[in-house]
Design a protein around this motif. Structure first.
Motif, PDB file in Angstrom:
ATOM      1  N   GLY A 103     -37.816   8.802 132.273  1.00  0.00           N
ATOM      2  CA  GLY A 103     -37.341  10.342 132.267  1.00  0.00           C
ATOM      3  C   GLY A 103     -35.696  10.190 132.088  1.00  0.00           C
ATOM      4  N   GLN A 104     -35.128   9.254 131.902  1.00  0.00           N
ATOM      5  CA  GLN A 104     -33.722   9.317 131.188  1.00  0.00           C
ATOM      6  C   GLN A 104     -33.714   9.163 129.924  1.00  0.00           C
ATOM      7  OE1 GLN A 104     -32.853   6.848 135.143  1.00  0.00           O
ATOM      8  NE2 GLN A 104     -31.213   6.335 133.159  1.00  0.00           N
ATOM      9  N   VAL A 105     -34.754   9.030 129.133  1.00  0.00           N
ATOM     10  CA  VAL A 105     -34.868   9.358 127.761  1.00  0.00           C
ATOM     11  C   VAL A 105     -35.445  10.454 126.970  1.00  0.00           C
ATOM     12  CG1 VAL A 105     -36.189   8.394 125.522  1.00  0.00           C
ATOM     13  CG2 VAL A 105     -35.558   6.802 127.710  1.00  0.00           C
ATOM     14  N   VAL A 106     -34.535  11.491 126.232  1.00  0.00           N
ATOM     15  CA  VAL A 106     -35.093  12.808 125.909  1.00  0.00           C
ATOM     16  C   VAL A 106     -34.955  12.729 124.304  1.00  0.00           C
ATOM     17  CG1 VAL A 106     -34.281  13.807 127.875  1.00  0.00           C
ATOM     18  CG2 VAL A 106     -32.703  13.409 126.076  1.00  0.00           C
ATOM     19  N   PRO A 107     -35.679  13.706 123.774  1.00  0.00           N
ATOM     20  CA  PRO A 107     -35.385  13.686 122.115  1.00  0.00           C
ATOM     21  C   PRO A 107     -34.209  13.873 121.840  1.00  0.00           C
ATOM     22  CG  PRO A 107     -37.142  15.381 122.923  1.00  0.00           C
ATOM     23  CD  PRO A 107     -36.531  14.847 124.424  1.00  0.00           C
ATOM     24  N   ALA A 108     -33.662  13.347 120.469  1.00  0.00           N
ATOM     25  CA  ALA A 108     -32.266  13.429 120.191  1.00  0.00           C
ATOM     26  C   ALA A 108     -32.011  14.783 119.900  1.00  0.00           C
ATOM     27  CB  ALA A 108     -32.242  12.583 118.685  1.00  0.00           C
ATOM     28  N   PRO A 109     -30.801  15.203 119.960  1.00  0.00           N
ATOM     29  CA  PRO A 109     -30.468  16.872 119.801  1.00  0.00           C
ATOM     30  C   PRO A 109     -30.790  16.913 118.409  1.00  0.00           C
ATOM     31  CG  PRO A 109     -28.432  15.460 120.234  1.00  0.00           C
ATOM     32  CD  PRO A 109     -29.640  14.466 120.475  1.00  0.00           C
ATOM     33  N   PRO A 110     -31.421  18.339 118.132  1.00  0.00           N
ATOM     34  CA  PRO A 110     -31.794  18.562 116.799  1.00  0.00           C
ATOM     35  C   PRO A 110     -30.800  19.125 116.126  1.00  0.00           C
ATOM     36  CG  PRO A 110     -32.740  20.148 118.323  1.00  0.00           C
ATOM     37  CD  PRO A 110     -32.020  19.140 119.010  1.00  0.00           C
ATOM     38  N   GLY A 111     -30.502  18.465 114.795  1.00  0.00           N
ATOM     39  CA  GLY A 111     -29.571  18.858 113.847  1.00  0.00           C
ATOM     40  C   GLY A 111     -28.443  18.189 113.933  1.00  0.00           C
ATOM     41  N   ILE A 112     -28.132  17.274 114.975  1.00  0.00           N
ATOM     42  CA  ILE A 112     -27.045  16.296 115.193  1.00  0.00           C
ATOM     43  C   ILE A 112     -27.543  14.802 114.546  1.00  0.00           C
ATOM     44  CG2 ILE A 112     -25.543  15.384 116.779  1.00  0.00           C
ATOM     45  CD1 ILE A 112     -25.136  18.359 116.581  1.00  0.00           C
ATOM     46  N   ASP A 113     -26.393  14.215 113.917  1.00  0.00           N
ATOM     47  CA  ASP A 113     -26.799  13.047 113.186  1.00  0.00           C
ATOM     48  C   ASP A 113     -26.913  11.973 114.232  1.00  0.00           C
ATOM     49  OD1 ASP A 113     -25.656  11.180 110.689  1.00  0.00           O
ATOM     50  OD2 ASP A 113     -24.987  10.288 112.331  1.00  0.00           O
ATOM     51  N   LEU A 114     -27.843  10.868 114.214  1.00  0.00           N
ATOM     52  CA  LEU A 114     -28.099  10.333 115.278  1.00  0.00           C
ATOM     53  C   LEU A 114     -26.966   9.433 115.669  1.00  0.00           C
ATOM     54  CD1 LEU A 114     -30.771   9.537 117.034  1.00  0.00           C
ATOM     55  CD2 LEU A 114     -31.198   7.797 115.470  1.00  0.00           C
ATOM     56  N   LEU A 115     -26.067   9.013 114.779  1.00  0.00           N
ATOM     57  CA  LEU A 115     -25.012   8.227 115.041  1.00  0.00           C
ATOM     58  C   LEU A 115     -24.058   8.903 116.101  1.00  0.00           C
ATOM     59  CD1 LEU A 115     -23.157   5.583 114.657  1.00  0.00           C
ATOM     60  CD2 LEU A 115     -21.901   7.133 112.680  1.00  0.00           C
ATOM     61  N   VAL A 116     -23.782  10.323 115.574  1.00  0.00           N
ATOM     62  CA  VAL A 116     -23.067  10.925 116.647  1.00  0.00           C
ATOM     63  C   VAL A 116     -23.714  11.299 118.054  1.00  0.00           C
ATOM     64  CG1 VAL A 116     -21.888  13.253 116.764  1.00  0.00           C
ATOM     65  CG2 VAL A 116     -22.050  12.257 114.557  1.00  0.00           C
ATOM     66  N   ALA A 117     -25.044  11.506 118.059  1.00  0.00           N
ATOM     67  CA  ALA A 117     -25.873  11.648 119.228  1.00  0.00           C
ATOM     68  C   ALA A 117     -25.572  10.562 120.011  1.00  0.00           C
ATOM     69  CB  ALA A 117     -27.318  11.933 118.760  1.00  0.00           C
ATOM     70  N   GLY A 118     -25.150   9.551 119.871  1.00  0.00           N
ATOM     71  CA  GLY A 118     -25.056   8.282 120.619  1.00  0.00           C
ATOM     72  C   GLY A 118     -23.891   8.561 121.610  1.00  0.00           C
ATOM     73  N   GLY A 119     -23.223   9.568 121.352  1.00  0.00           N
ATOM     74  CA  GLY A 119     -21.974   9.959 122.183  1.00  0.00           C
ATOM     75  C   GLY A 119     -22.124  11.348 122.692  1.00  0.00           C
ATOM     76  N   VAL A 120     -23.169  11.752 123.112  1.00  0.00           N
ATOM     77  CA  VAL A 120     -23.469  13.130 123.571  1.00  0.00           C
ATOM     78  C   VAL A 120     -23.911  13.193 125.010  1.00  0.00           C
ATOM     79  CG1 VAL A 120     -24.725  15.374 123.152  1.00  0.00           C
ATOM     80  CG2 VAL A 120     -23.521  14.296 121.076  1.00  0.00           C
ATOM     81  N   ILE A 121     -24.982  12.400 125.284  1.00  0.00           N
ATOM     82  CA  ILE A 121     -25.710  12.751 126.621  1.00  0.00           C
ATOM     83  C   ILE A 121     -24.777  12.365 127.882  1.00  0.00           C
ATOM     84  CG2 ILE A 121     -26.909  10.487 126.739  1.00  0.00           C
ATOM     85  CD1 ILE A 121     -29.271  13.044 127.541  1.00  0.00           C
ATOM     86  N   GLU A 122     -24.000  11.542 127.724  1.00  0.00           N
ATOM     87  CA  GLU A 122     -23.224  11.268 129.021  1.00  0.00           C
ATOM     88  C   GLU A 122     -22.052  12.352 129.262  1.00  0.00           C
ATOM     89  OE1 GLU A 122     -23.188   8.775 131.378  1.00  0.00           O
ATOM     90  OE2 GLU A 122     -21.351   9.137 132.225  1.00  0.00           O
ATOM     91  N   VAL A 123     -21.451  12.909 128.224  1.00  0.00           N
ATOM     92  CA  VAL A 123     -20.699  14.159 128.605  1.00  0.00           C
ATOM     93  C   VAL A 123     -21.573  15.425 128.967  1.00  0.00           C
ATOM     94  CG1 VAL A 123     -18.580  13.106 127.349  1.00  0.00           C
ATOM     95  CG2 VAL A 123     -20.123  14.441 126.049  1.00  0.00           C
ATOM     96  N   ALA A 124     -22.612  15.637 128.291  1.00  0.00           N
ATOM     97  CA  ALA A 124     -23.099  16.796 128.443  1.00  0.00           C
ATOM     98  C   ALA A 124     -23.722  16.795 129.676  1.00  0.00           C
ATOM     99  CB  ALA A 124     -24.537  16.914 127.188  1.00  0.00           C
ATOM    100  N   ALA A 125     -24.423  15.506 130.277  1.00  0.00           N
ATOM    101  CA  ALA A 125     -25.056  15.559 131.519  1.00  0.00           C
ATOM    102  C   ALA A 125     -23.889  15.531 132.516  1.00  0.00           C
ATOM    103  CB  ALA A 125     -25.772  14.177 131.847  1.00  0.00           C
ATOM    104  N   THR A 126     -22.838  15.045 132.657  1.00  0.00           N
ATOM    105  CA  THR A 126     -21.685  15.175 133.337  1.00  0.00           C
ATOM    106  C   THR A 126     -21.125  16.429 133.593  1.00  0.00           C
ATOM    107  OG1 THR A 126     -21.035  12.758 132.934  1.00  0.00           O
ATOM    108  CG2 THR A 126     -19.562  14.237 134.274  1.00  0.00           C
TER     109      THR A 126
END
Ligand SMILES: NC(=O)c1ccc[n+]([C@@H]2O[C@H](COP(=O)([O-])OP(=O)(O)OC[C@H]3O[C@@H](n4cnc5c(N)ncnc54)[C@H](OP(=O)(O)O)[C@@H]3O)[C@@H](O)[C@H]2O)c1
Length: 324
Positions: A103-126
């Motif tokens: 449940g804590q795994v979601v598709p990578a955000p579309p259009g965002i480089d996978l390297l950059v996506a590594g730093g997105v979900i914690e801030v987005a979720a918070t």
């Protein structure tokens, strides 16, 4: 697998590249081959020995990753090996592989480089979960400190998207400029009298919602600044844990003070927040309405240097460890 191991609690030098057994997914889990791991301020606290992982979580530091699905637990559906994903973790991110409740795994955000996506979900979720808890609405005034940090650099454009007037603080002229470039309506140095600057900017109006990374040190000015029905949500305690709350002021304003942390929430709650992030935030990233925070990249082996940079307050936006 390679992973960052700690020789003990302490300064960044305790972080070293080492070898750990590759974990195997339980029936409800997914094994991710990590592409990138976000560095969060909480990681520094864990390294210092002040923020132990919740029971059952990996001892390895790291609260978020991007990567590819490598193995799928027997009870998990909807995923295929090789799918690009991001995950919110209770720990384990600074490694080549990590197991995560599905449940804590979601598709990578579309259009965002996978390297950059590594730093997105914690801030987005918070940011999403806390602004939802205090129902920030269009036309309201919103204050977030550290606008050039990880949380702040995501909160500013998201609050603008919600239609708020955004006020922020930062520690240098360059960082204040960065906050303005993200859309902040007002950006003030926290090294000066920022409560007076906020009051002047608002011409006597109060702040409706404060997302607070400082805790005790700013409790009094925050309650002073709240508008009628204002909401203060504490998510960080960089300024200490114990302050004086003037209940008479809070009562007169019919104000709210609340606090929350993401890491220790039950898996089902984190999964619900992850789904909401995919629903509410991914489309904004895909159409460019929100940009991921500016980022600096370090190889996994240089996790120690990455921590040093964050500890010195030299970063803007996010720090990302490149793993793959
Ligand atoms: N509760 C939760 O679930 C949750 C989740 C994620 C993060 N957090 C918390 O949120 C906070 C930010 O995390 P992060 O990962 O975004 O860290 P970060 O990137 O290091 O950001 C920290 C920010 O604090 C600012 N700051 C430092 N001293 C300040 C002061 N005296 N007044 C105002 N701002 C000040 C810094 O500003 P400058 O860089 O301009 O100096 C920086 O932008 C941390 O306390 C973290 O523990 C909580």
């Amino acid at each position: 697998m390679q992973a960052i191991v700690m020789s003990g609690p302490g300064d960044p030098s305790v972080l070293e590249l080492g070898e750990l057994p590759t974990p195997a997914p339980a029936a409800h889990e997914i094994l991710i081959k990590v592409a990138a791991a976000g560095v969060n301020r909480a990681d520094l606290l864990q390294r210092q020995g002040h923020y132990p992982p919740p029971p059952g979580a990996s001892e390895t530091i790291g609260l978020e990753v991007s990567g590819h699905v490598a193995e799928i637990g027997d009870e998990v559906t909807g995923w295929t090996v090789g799918d690009a994903c991001v995950a919110l973790l209770a720990g384990g991110g600074y490694a080549e592989y990590v197991v995560v409740p599905a449940g804590q795994v979601v598709p990578a955000p579309p259009g965002i480089d996978l390297l950059v996506a590594g730093g997105v979900i914690e801030v987005a979720a918070t940011v999403w979960s806390n602004l939802d808890r205090v129902w920030l609405a269009s036309g309201e005034v919103f204050l977030v400190h550290g606008g050039a940090g990880g949380i702040g650099s995501f909160a500013i454009p998201y609050a603008k998207h919600l239609g708020a007037t955004v006020i922020t603080t930062a520690g240098s002229a360059e960082k204040l400029d960065y906050c303005r470039s993200l859309g902040a309506d007002h950006a003030f140095s926290y090294r000066e009298d920022w409560p007076a600057a906020v009051r002047d900017a608002l011409d006597g109006q109060g702040v409706d919602v404060i997302l607070d990374n400082m805790g005790a040190k700013y409790l009094e000015p925050h309650v002073d600044l709240l508008a009628l029905n204002g909401r203060l949500v504490v998510i960080g305690m960089q300024g200490g844990t114990k302050g004086q709350l003037n209940l008479a002021k809070l009562l007169a304003k019919r104000g709210w003070v609340t606090a929350a942390t993401l890491r220790s929430r039950p898996t089902e709650e984190k999964a619900a927040i992850c789904r909401a992030v995919v629903h509410s935030i991914w489309p904004l990233l895909a159409d460019g309405e929100i940009q991921p925070p500016e980022h600096q990249v370090f190889p996994l082996a240089e996790a120690s240097a990455a921590h040093q940079r964050m500890e010195a307050g030299e970063h803007t936006g996010k720090i990302i460890l490149q793993v793959d």
